[in-house]
Design a protein around this motif. Structure first.
Motif, PDB file in Angstrom:
ATOM      1  N   TYR A  80       0.830  -1.284   0.105  1.00 33.59           N
ATOM      2  CA  TYR A  80       0.017  -0.073  -0.008  1.00 33.59           C
ATOM      3  C   TYR A  80       1.046   1.292  -0.050  1.00 33.59           C
ATOM      4  CZ  TYR A  80       0.148   0.095   5.187  1.00 33.59           C
ATOM      5  OH  TYR A  80       1.189   0.228   6.354  1.00 33.59           O
ATOM      6  N   TYR A  81       0.250   2.277  -0.485  1.00 34.49           N
ATOM      7  CA  TYR A  81       1.039   3.550  -0.641  1.00 34.49           C
ATOM      8  C   TYR A  81       0.302   4.728  -0.168  1.00 34.49           C
ATOM      9  CZ  TYR A  81       4.091   0.347  -3.567  1.00 34.49           C
ATOM     10  OH  TYR A  81       4.746  -0.734  -3.876  1.00 34.49           O
ATOM     11  N   GLU A  82       0.943   6.014   0.216  1.00 34.18           N
ATOM     12  CA  GLU A  82       0.404   7.101   0.593  1.00 34.18           C
ATOM     13  C   GLU A  82      -0.716   6.834   1.631  1.00 34.18           C
ATOM     14  OE1 GLU A  82      -0.902  10.055  -2.145  1.00 34.18           O
ATOM     15  OE2 GLU A  82       0.302   9.102  -4.082  1.00 34.18           O
ATOM     16  N   PRO A  83      -0.092   5.979   2.666  1.00 35.17           N
ATOM     17  CA  PRO A  83      -1.133   5.606   3.850  1.00 35.17           C
ATOM     18  C   PRO A  83      -1.396   7.009   4.535  1.00 35.17           C
ATOM     19  CG  PRO A  83       1.254   5.444   4.431  1.00 35.17           C
ATOM     20  CD  PRO A  83       1.419   5.753   2.914  1.00 35.17           C
ATOM     21  N   HIS A  84      -2.680   6.966   5.318  1.00 29.67           N
ATOM     22  CA  HIS A  84      -3.131   8.131   6.013  1.00 29.67           C
ATOM     23  C   HIS A  84      -3.349   9.310   5.208  1.00 29.67           C
ATOM     24  CE1 HIS A  84      -0.296   6.104   9.138  1.00 29.67           C
ATOM     25  NE2 HIS A  84      -1.612   5.157   9.078  1.00 29.67           N
ATOM     26  N   THR A  85      -3.767   9.085   4.031  1.00 27.68           N
ATOM     27  CA  THR A  85      -4.293  10.209   3.116  1.00 27.68           C
ATOM     28  C   THR A  85      -5.497   9.687   2.312  1.00 27.68           C
ATOM     29  OG1 THR A  85      -3.172   9.688   1.195  1.00 27.68           O
ATOM     30  CG2 THR A  85      -1.741  10.796   2.986  1.00 27.68           C
ATOM     31  N   ASP A  86      -6.155  10.872   1.653  1.00 28.39           N
ATOM     32  CA  ASP A  86      -7.171  10.577   0.947  1.00 28.39           C
ATOM     33  C   ASP A  86      -7.031   9.750  -0.306  1.00 28.39           C
ATOM     34  OD1 ASP A  86      -8.899  11.679   2.850  1.00 28.39           O
ATOM     35  OD2 ASP A  86      -8.919  13.600   1.619  1.00 28.39           O
ATOM     36  N   HIS A  87      -5.680   9.449  -0.544  1.00 34.90           N
ATOM     37  CA  HIS A  87      -5.141   9.170  -1.990  1.00 34.90           C
ATOM     38  C   HIS A  87      -4.472   7.752  -1.695  1.00 34.90           C
ATOM     39  CE1 HIS A  87      -5.914  12.963  -3.459  1.00 34.90           C
ATOM     40  NE2 HIS A  87      -5.124  13.514  -2.475  1.00 34.90           N
ATOM     41  N   GLU A  88      -4.561   7.118  -0.434  1.00 29.07           N
ATOM     42  CA  GLU A  88      -4.054   5.804  -0.276  1.00 29.07           C
ATOM     43  C   GLU A  88      -4.381   4.528  -1.162  1.00 29.07           C
ATOM     44  OE1 GLU A  88      -3.541   2.388   3.266  1.00 29.07           O
ATOM     45  OE2 GLU A  88      -4.188   4.542   3.751  1.00 29.07           O
ATOM     46  N   PHE A  89      -3.706   3.870  -1.870  1.00 27.15           N
ATOM     47  CA  PHE A  89      -4.002   2.877  -2.803  1.00 27.15           C
ATOM     48  C   PHE A  89      -3.091   1.493  -2.582  1.00 27.15           C
ATOM     49  CE2 PHE A  89      -0.678   5.212  -4.775  1.00 27.15           C
ATOM     50  CZ  PHE A  89       0.114   4.550  -5.339  1.00 27.15           C
ATOM     51  N   THR A  90      -3.502   0.422  -3.073  1.00 28.85           N
ATOM     52  CA  THR A  90      -2.772  -0.800  -2.946  1.00 28.85           C
ATOM     53  C   THR A  90      -2.323  -1.364  -4.497  1.00 28.85           C
ATOM     54  OG1 THR A  90      -3.864  -1.482  -0.930  1.00 28.85           O
ATOM     55  CG2 THR A  90      -2.983  -3.131  -2.274  1.00 28.85           C
ATOM     56  N   VAL A  91      -0.961  -1.762  -4.462  1.00 26.77           N
ATOM     57  CA  VAL A  91      -0.739  -2.324  -5.760  1.00 26.77           C
ATOM     58  C   VAL A  91      -0.925  -3.854  -5.506  1.00 26.77           C
ATOM     59  CG1 VAL A  91       1.182  -2.742  -7.500  1.00 26.77           C
ATOM     60  CG2 VAL A  91       1.018  -0.438  -6.270  1.00 26.77           C
ATOM     61  N   LYS A  92      -1.587  -4.562  -6.589  1.00 23.64           N
ATOM     62  CA  LYS A  92      -2.068  -5.905  -6.223  1.00 23.64           C
ATOM     63  C   LYS A  92      -0.716  -6.753  -6.463  1.00 23.64           C
ATOM     64  CE  LYS A  92      -5.095  -9.516  -7.682  1.00 23.64           C
ATOM     65  NZ  LYS A  92      -6.265 -10.082  -8.686  1.00 23.64           N
ATOM     66  N   LYS A  93       0.010  -6.437  -7.219  1.00 27.24           N
ATOM     67  CA  LYS A  93       1.354  -7.200  -7.587  1.00 27.24           C
ATOM     68  C   LYS A  93       2.082  -7.417  -6.374  1.00 27.24           C
ATOM     69  CE  LYS A  93       4.434  -5.177 -10.045  1.00 27.24           C
ATOM     70  NZ  LYS A  93       5.701  -5.057  -9.062  1.00 27.24           N
ATOM     71  N   ASP A  94       2.444  -6.108  -5.472  1.00 24.76           N
ATOM     72  CA  ASP A  94       3.234  -6.007  -4.386  1.00 24.76           C
ATOM     73  C   ASP A  94       2.500  -6.660  -3.355  1.00 24.76           C
ATOM     74  OD1 ASP A  94       4.860  -4.360  -5.739  1.00 24.76           O
ATOM     75  OD2 ASP A  94       4.035  -2.409  -5.314  1.00 24.76           O
ATOM     76  N   LEU A  95       1.264  -6.907  -3.329  1.00 28.05           N
ATOM     77  CA  LEU A  95       0.451  -7.274  -2.185  1.00 28.05           C
ATOM     78  C   LEU A  95       0.746  -8.860  -2.310  1.00 28.05           C
ATOM     79  CD1 LEU A  95      -1.960  -7.417   0.028  1.00 28.05           C
ATOM     80  CD2 LEU A  95      -3.317  -6.978  -1.541  1.00 28.05           C
ATOM     81  N   LEU A  96       0.454  -9.460  -3.484  1.00 26.04           N
ATOM     82  CA  LEU A  96       0.653 -10.908  -3.907  1.00 26.04           C
ATOM     83  C   LEU A  96       1.999 -11.214  -3.524  1.00 26.04           C
ATOM     84  CD1 LEU A  96      -1.678 -11.033  -6.856  1.00 26.04           C
ATOM     85  CD2 LEU A  96      -2.094 -11.873  -4.618  1.00 26.04           C
ATOM     86  N   ASN A  97       2.922 -10.370  -3.712  1.00 20.97           N
ATOM     87  CA  ASN A  97       4.692 -10.721  -3.425  1.00 20.97           C
ATOM     88  C   ASN A  97       4.614 -11.054  -1.990  1.00 20.97           C
ATOM     89  OD1 ASN A  97       7.240 -11.105  -4.363  1.00 20.97           O
ATOM     90  ND2 ASN A  97       7.583  -9.202  -3.368  1.00 20.97           N
ATOM     91  N   CYS A  98       4.166  -9.937  -1.130  1.00 20.66           N
ATOM     92  CA  CYS A  98       4.061 -10.134   0.273  1.00 20.66           C
ATOM     93  C   CYS A  98       3.582 -11.395   0.595  1.00 20.66           C
ATOM     94  CB  CYS A  98       3.493  -9.154   0.952  1.00 20.66           C
ATOM     95  SG  CYS A  98       3.230  -8.803   2.923  1.00 20.66           S
ATOM     96  N   LEU A  99       2.362 -11.745   0.331  1.00 16.92           N
ATOM     97  CA  LEU A  99       1.565 -12.956   0.477  1.00 16.92           C
ATOM     98  C   LEU A  99       2.496 -14.106   0.284  1.00 16.92           C
ATOM     99  CD1 LEU A  99      -0.915 -14.557   1.327  1.00 16.92           C
ATOM    100  CD2 LEU A  99      -1.654 -14.518  -1.014  1.00 16.92           C
ATOM    101  N   GLY A 100       3.255 -13.961  -0.736  1.00 11.95           N
ATOM    102  CA  GLY A 100       4.257 -15.182  -1.316  1.00 11.95           C
ATOM    103  C   GLY A 100       5.364 -15.306  -0.112  1.00 11.95           C
ATOM    104  N   LEU A 101       5.836 -14.306   0.114  1.00 13.23           N
ATOM    105  CA  LEU A 101       6.838 -14.538   1.329  1.00 13.23           C
ATOM    106  C   LEU A 101       6.321 -14.945   2.291  1.00 13.23           C
ATOM    107  CD1 LEU A 101       9.678 -14.215   2.344  1.00 13.23           C
ATOM    108  CD2 LEU A 101       9.073 -11.456   2.606  1.00 13.23           C
ATOM    109  N   VAL A 102       5.058 -14.713   3.127  1.00 17.96           N
ATOM    110  CA  VAL A 102       4.424 -15.112   4.114  1.00 17.96           C
ATOM    111  C   VAL A 102       4.050 -16.589   4.225  1.00 17.96           C
ATOM    112  CG1 VAL A 102       2.586 -14.953   5.652  1.00 17.96           C
ATOM    113  CG2 VAL A 102       3.502 -12.823   4.739  1.00 17.96           C
ATOM    114  N   GLU A 103       3.872 -17.233   3.071  1.00 21.59           N
ATOM    115  CA  GLU A 103       3.209 -18.374   2.799  1.00 21.59           C
ATOM    116  C   GLU A 103       4.773 -19.518   2.511  1.00 21.59           C
ATOM    117  OE1 GLU A 103       1.326 -18.216  -0.916  1.00 21.59           O
ATOM    118  OE2 GLU A 103      -0.592 -18.222  -0.100  1.00 21.59           O
ATOM    119  N   HIS A 104       5.961 -18.696   2.043  1.00 23.92           N
ATOM    120  CA  HIS A 104       7.172 -19.335   2.093  1.00 23.92           C
ATOM    121  C   HIS A 104       7.698 -19.515   3.525  1.00 23.92           C
ATOM    122  CE1 HIS A 104      11.052 -20.303   0.758  1.00 23.92           C
ATOM    123  NE2 HIS A 104      11.609 -19.560   1.676  1.00 23.92           N
TER     124      HIS A 104
END
Length: 214
Positions: free
Chosen positions: A95-119
């Motif tokens: 996720y990017y630009e946290p605590h603002t009205d423009h916060e957003f998530t990049v799905k590719k980066d989220l799934l990469n994090c999930l991959g590390l956690v699963e690993h």
């Protein structure tokens, strides 16, 4: 596997501060995916170590594009301060630009994090003990670290107004009041104005000295 969802992390880790630590007694390790960006693997927060060298060696984070970094207030820090006896991490999860009205998530980066956690879950089958020998450092040194980090924020974006600074980062530093932000903001700019004046004065002095030699 256990999952904990703590409330009110943004206003001072309220949920984790009141956690029943017995919940973690049979844990091999603790992972908190809650940090902006895509590559930060937080191993230390404000003089508090989070994990063992053995855990870092076994998790294989480099293959997922992560790198070791130092972090800010978050739930795993509070758990360590309360005596968590196993290794833990805080991970960037896309996720990017946290605590603002423009916060957003990049799905590719989220799934990469999930991959590390699963690993980690599938391959790190040992218990990874780790105790912080200097508990309480975060609370004793918080104000010093916060000011340093806010100076860093301003150096990244020197055009930021004090109002934007407060609105965007007040939840990161719940122990600081608005007047604290204003004081730090003014001290930062006063220091940099003096530094620029010093550079300008010395530059003019160097030019005048050169003229004399000529």
């Amino acid at each position: 596997m256990k999952v904990a969802f703590f409330v009110s992390e943004e206003i001072g880790c309220v949920g984790s501060r009141n956690a029943d630590m017995g919940f973690f007694e049979d844990a091999r390790f603790v992972i908190e995916p809650d940090r902006r960006g895509y590559e930060d693997l937080i191993i230390n927060i404000s003089y508090t170590s989070l994990c063992s060298d053995e855990f870092l060696k076994d998790i294989g984070f480099n293959a997922f594009g992560y790198q070791e970094e130092f972090g800010m207030m978050t739930d795993v820090l509070e758990l360590k301060e309360k005596g968590l006896k196993v290794s833990c991490l805080n991970l960037s999860c896309g996720y990017y630009e946290p605590h603002t009205d423009h916060e957003f998530t990049v799905k590719k980066d989220l799934l990469n994090c999930l991959g590390l956690v699963e690993h980690i879950i599938e391959n790190c089958l040992s218990v990874y003990p780790h105790e912080n020998l200097e508990s309480g450092y975060y609370h004793r040194y918080f104000e010093i670290d916060a000011e340093t980090e806010i100076w860093d924020i301003l150096s990244w974006d020197p055009e930021m107004s004090v109002e934007d600074l407060y609105e965007m980062y007040q939840t990161n530093y719940p122990r600081l009041k608005k007047e604290d932000f204003e004081r730090i903001y003014n001290e930062y700019h006063e220091f940099n104005d003096e530094e620029e004046l010093w550079k300008d004065t010395n530059l003019k002095g160097a030019v005048n000295t050169k003229r004399l030699w000529l």
